[in-house]
Design an enzyme around this catalytic site. Structure first.
Site, mmCIF file in Angstrom:
data_model
loop_
_atom_site.group_PDB
_atom_site.id
_atom_site.type_symbol
_atom_site.label_atom_id
_atom_site.label_comp_id
_atom_site.label_asym_id
_atom_site.label_seq_id
_atom_site.Cartn_x
_atom_site.Cartn_y
_atom_site.Cartn_z
ATOM 1 N N THR A 1 49.728 70.327 -43.464
ATOM 2 C CA THR A 1 50.630 70.096 -42.333
ATOM 3 C C THR A 1 50.184 70.835 -41.075
ATOM 4 O O THR A 1 49.698 71.957 -41.171
ATOM 5 C CB THR A 1 52.021 70.641 -42.729
ATOM 6 N N GLY B 1 59.380 66.444 -47.952
ATOM 7 C CA GLY B 1 58.945 67.821 -48.176
ATOM 8 C C GLY B 1 59.727 68.810 -47.319
ATOM 9 O O GLY B 1 60.813 68.502 -46.807
ATOM 10 N N ASP B 2 59.150 69.977 -47.150
ATOM 11 C CA ASP B 2 59.826 71.040 -46.390
ATOM 12 C C ASP B 2 59.751 70.837 -44.871
ATOM 13 O O ASP B 2 60.621 71.302 -44.127
ATOM 14 C CB ASP B 2 59.191 72.397 -46.725
ATOM 15 N N THR C 1 53.240 75.720 -44.466
ATOM 16 C CA THR C 1 52.390 74.661 -45.002
ATOM 17 C C THR C 1 52.230 74.906 -46.491
ATOM 18 O O THR C 1 52.477 75.999 -46.982
ATOM 19 C CB THR C 1 51.031 74.624 -44.274
ATOM 20 N N GLY C 2 51.828 73.856 -47.203
ATOM 21 C CA GLY C 2 51.641 74.004 -48.642
ATOM 22 C C GLY C 2 52.624 73.146 -49.425
ATOM 23 O O GLY C 2 53.165 72.179 -48.894
#
Ligand code: ASP
Length: 327
Positions: free
Chosen positions: A188, A218-219, A239-240
């Protein structure tokens, strides 16, 4: 029983340890006089952050504000088909469809986001429209695309020959049809800025985890998870593996640690520790945070080595930096 000084001191390490105070003490922020403010500053995730920083810096350099800067910055990444994890040419979901998530937050504390949106080249600008022209914070799926069209945005095919080829290959190699949970395939762009006025803003945009379930969010578009800004304190983005970040409410936590007085790198490390605590599979995933406080101090931390970020301020040219990692 009356305690003598000796028995009291003997009991002290045990009781402090039991209460968790000894370990907590090491995380106490140092009491400090406020540092001088350094501005403007831009910081963003991964190698592609450098091009995004350059665009954001240009806005700040001509006196623009942090909100315009973060939007302009990540639009560069969204339009770049070589960046396979954001916008055009991104990895699709497991049905072969590119769906995008984005969020934006400004100094007033107002925020906007879109999730699982298809065919819109600049989801970050759509997130800003949600923030500024609707009474809502988050709009998803078809509703987000309808809003984009109503606001004059074009619906386009975001796939490229490369993204289609990779998807066909992935399908053959993954008959189980399950998204890979690993440390790669999800990069991201998250960008934070502090402008001359001392105002903070953040933007985050992504295609999410490669080959995710259709409709997975996602987040990144979740305020407090993938992005959070508090103009009185600081800003953070993540990110991740988004699921792990959501479980820990990651970026809100980073900002709260800064509110307690922790400098940005420390705040990112403590939030990573919380992610680790909430995710037993943490050794198999990557999560990284970057943070910028209201003084213009920056920091980052991640679980696995391999994450890097781009930073530019008055003293630092637009360069890549490696944060410390847990592993
Ligand atoms: N955090 C994003 C997500 O899980 C992916 C990434 O950072 O690359 O959707």
């Amino acid at each position: 029983m009356k305690k003598t000084r000796r028995t009291f001191l003997g009991l002290l390490p045990l009781s402090l340890g039991t209460a968790g105070l000894l370990t907590r003490c090491t995380d106490e922020p140092a009491a400090a006089t406020p540092p001088p403010v350094k501005k403007p500053v831009v910081i963003s995730t991964w190698q592609h952050g450098q091009a995004a920083n350059a665009a954001a810096w240009e806005v700040l350099n001509r006196g623009g504000n942090a909100l315009d800067a973060v939007e302009a910055g990540v639009r560069v990444t969204e339009a770049d088909p070589k960046v396979r994890t954001v916008g055009r040419g991104a990895y699709p979901d497991r049905n072969g469809i590119i769906t995008l998530d984005a969020s934006i937050m400004g100094p007033s504390g107002d925020c906007g986001s879109v999730a699982a949106v298809e065919g819109i080249l600049h989801p970050i600008s759509l997130a800003r429209i949600v923030m500024e022209r609707t009474p809502h914070v988050m709009i998803v799926g078809q509703g987000a695309q309808d809003l984009a069209v109503a606001e004059g945005m074009e619906v386009t095919d975001l796939s490229t020959e490369k993204s289609k080829q990779d998807y066909e290959k992935w399908k053959v190699e993954n008959p189980g049809y399950l998204p890979p949970i690993n440390v790669e395939n999800h990069d991201t762009i998250g960008l934070l800025a502090l402008d001359e006025n001392g105002d903070l803003a953040g933007a985050c945009t992504t295609s999410g985890a490669a080959y995710k379930f259709h409709g997975r969010v996602g987040d990144s578009p979740i305020i407090g998870a993938g992005l959070y800004v508090d103009n009185a304190v600081g800003a953070a983005t993540a990110t991740g593996w988004g699921e792990a970040v959501i479980r820990a409410c990651g970026c809100f936590l980073v900002v709260e640690f800064m509110r307690q007085g922790h400098p940005p790198e420390d705040a990112c490390r403590l939030a990573c520790e919380r992610v680790i605590e909430k995710n037993p599979d943490w050794r198999d995933i990557q999560v990284g945070f970057i943070a910028l406080d209201k003084y213009g101090r920056t920091g980052a931390y991640c679980i696995q080595p391999g994450f890097d970020y781009a930073l530019q301020d008055q003293d630092t040219p637009n360069t890549m930096h490696k944060p410390p990692s847990r592993i």
